[in-house]
Design an enzyme around this catalytic site. Sequence first.
Site, short mmCIF file in Angstrom:
data_model
loop_
_atom_site.label_atom_id
_atom_site.label_comp_id
_atom_site.label_asym_id
_atom_site.label_seq_id
_atom_site.Cartn_x
_atom_site.Cartn_y
_atom_site.Cartn_z
CG PHE A 378 -2.06 -1.02 1.07
CD1 PHE A 378 -3.28 -0.67 0.53
CD2 PHE A 378 -1.86 -2.33 1.47
CE1 PHE A 378 -4.29 -1.61 0.39
CE2 PHE A 378 -2.87 -3.28 1.33
CZ PHE A 378 -4.08 -2.92 0.79
CD GLU A 379 1.13 6.21 2.56
OE1 GLU A 379 0.76 7.20 1.92
OE2 GLU A 379 0.82 5.99 3.75
CD GLN A 380 7.47 -0.80 -0.02
OE1 GLN A 380 8.68 -0.81 0.16
NE2 GLN A 380 6.79 -1.90 -0.29
#
Length: 544
Positions: A378-380
């Site tokens: 998702f969000e790194q």
Amino acid sequence: MNIISNPILPGFNPDPSILRVGDDFYIATSTFEWYPGVQIHHSRDLEHWRLIGRPLARASQLDMRGVPDSCGVWAPDLSYADGRFWLIFTNVKRYGVTTVNGAKGASLRDFPNYVVYCDQIDGDWSDAVHLNSSGFDPALFHDEDGRSWMLNMLWDHRPGRGRFAGIQIQELDRAALKLVGQPHLIFEGTDLGFTEGPHIYKRDGWYHLLVAEGGTGWDHAVVMARSRDLLGPYAIHPDAVVLTAAGNREGPLTRTGHGDLVELKDGTPWLAYLCGRPIPKRERCILGRETAIQPMRWHDDGWLRTLDGSAQPMEAPEAPKLPSMPWPQNRWDGGFDRGDLPPEFQWLRTPMPERLFSLSERPGFLRLHGRETVGSHFEQALVARRLEHGRFTATTCVDFSPCCFQQAAGLILYYNSTKFYYLSISKEADIRELQLMIASPALAEGITIEVIGPLPEGSIELRAQVDGDALIFGWRSEGASIWHILPQQLDATILSDEVTCPGLPNFTGTFVGMACQDLSGMATPADFAWFLYEGNDDICAPVD
């Protein structure tokens, strides 16, 4: 005599779609989960290429948060009609496992296909419009009568079916941006199977259908068929395959397939196709699937073949007789005293990069805001560039003060969320320390963390050196003269398609770059002063 050195697009650049408009040639390649989506390269002589854009750069065009590894943007197709450039692509949302305990069930996968357009190849492309979801690898064919058609492979999810059901075609209303009429199954493929990557070309009253078959591994191939009628039936090429390296795992170009044709002004056909270059004696391609090109010829029987009729890839074809047009070498010096991210770099999945990094919050530095784990879909906060060489050194300098064990930042070699090497700064109790995290399907634990030792105060320089299959890390305080070399020599080849967990897709290539995590949710930043990538002589060549 000028010689083209294949691959022309080294490093992860698969599934080429090639186009000529006037004197200009363009190639679009897949980017999978890396953002922005699609790479477009430009040439005027087929020998020298430069990256001119990644057109899918905002949420209204592409959002890949949550897509699995090796999903996202598959096989873009670039075409030109009505004075516009057209780009059609799949944004794969799900790659379902087809077997459980040896039993084969339904394979539920999601393949939405979209189209965007732009009047200028390097301009601001339109919002994406959804066309269908019946299968992947879409392409557009613009016929002489002004009508346009969309092709894609047809996915059959039902238990016991072949999955790859053939090539489907349906008319596209370009003005309304929607499909009209009924879809037609025009080609069910050959015995090689895995029929995908369709393109159609019209020549001498024949519709020539080019497809990829044999899967994306060692048996990959380019196959052709033709028909007098666009909707078929299509007769298979008498030689079966047009291009393949099947049976050769040690050659300079292997895994060749998924091609696309372009004609010079004089009518000479050239085939762009994907390929792999394995590490000698290891049969593993850490650079991923790359793009090569070579001349072809139309034989007297009206079928396309390689120049010598062998259907083999060419490592060093003679360049076409076009004016040589090398591009200026605008090399980045490695510093971050600039307003935009250097074009070498991409990030993963999200259309909101402002949540991941900033070049203005601390001028002269790339600031990464600690986000989710290295394994997140998702969000790194991970900013990286492709490997392009079998031998290279990557070095960076990071200023980072973690508060707890949940925070880390450093240098990463990343294939996907299950395969990476991550040398990072973290904290245990009150001690700032250096850690090495390894993820590999070859590990019984899946992911391991090794404590290297305590670190002094101040900024730390981190280095990765790869020589073929050998990876060695090192570190030192900023500006120090001596590197502290980690004692273990690591296996770089786990960062390849060929090393994988059963049932998981592996279609990309290795990146090297910078990462920052904060699992506490505080978004603690890490500041990177510079990043240097130095590629050396390519080791991806056969050995005696």
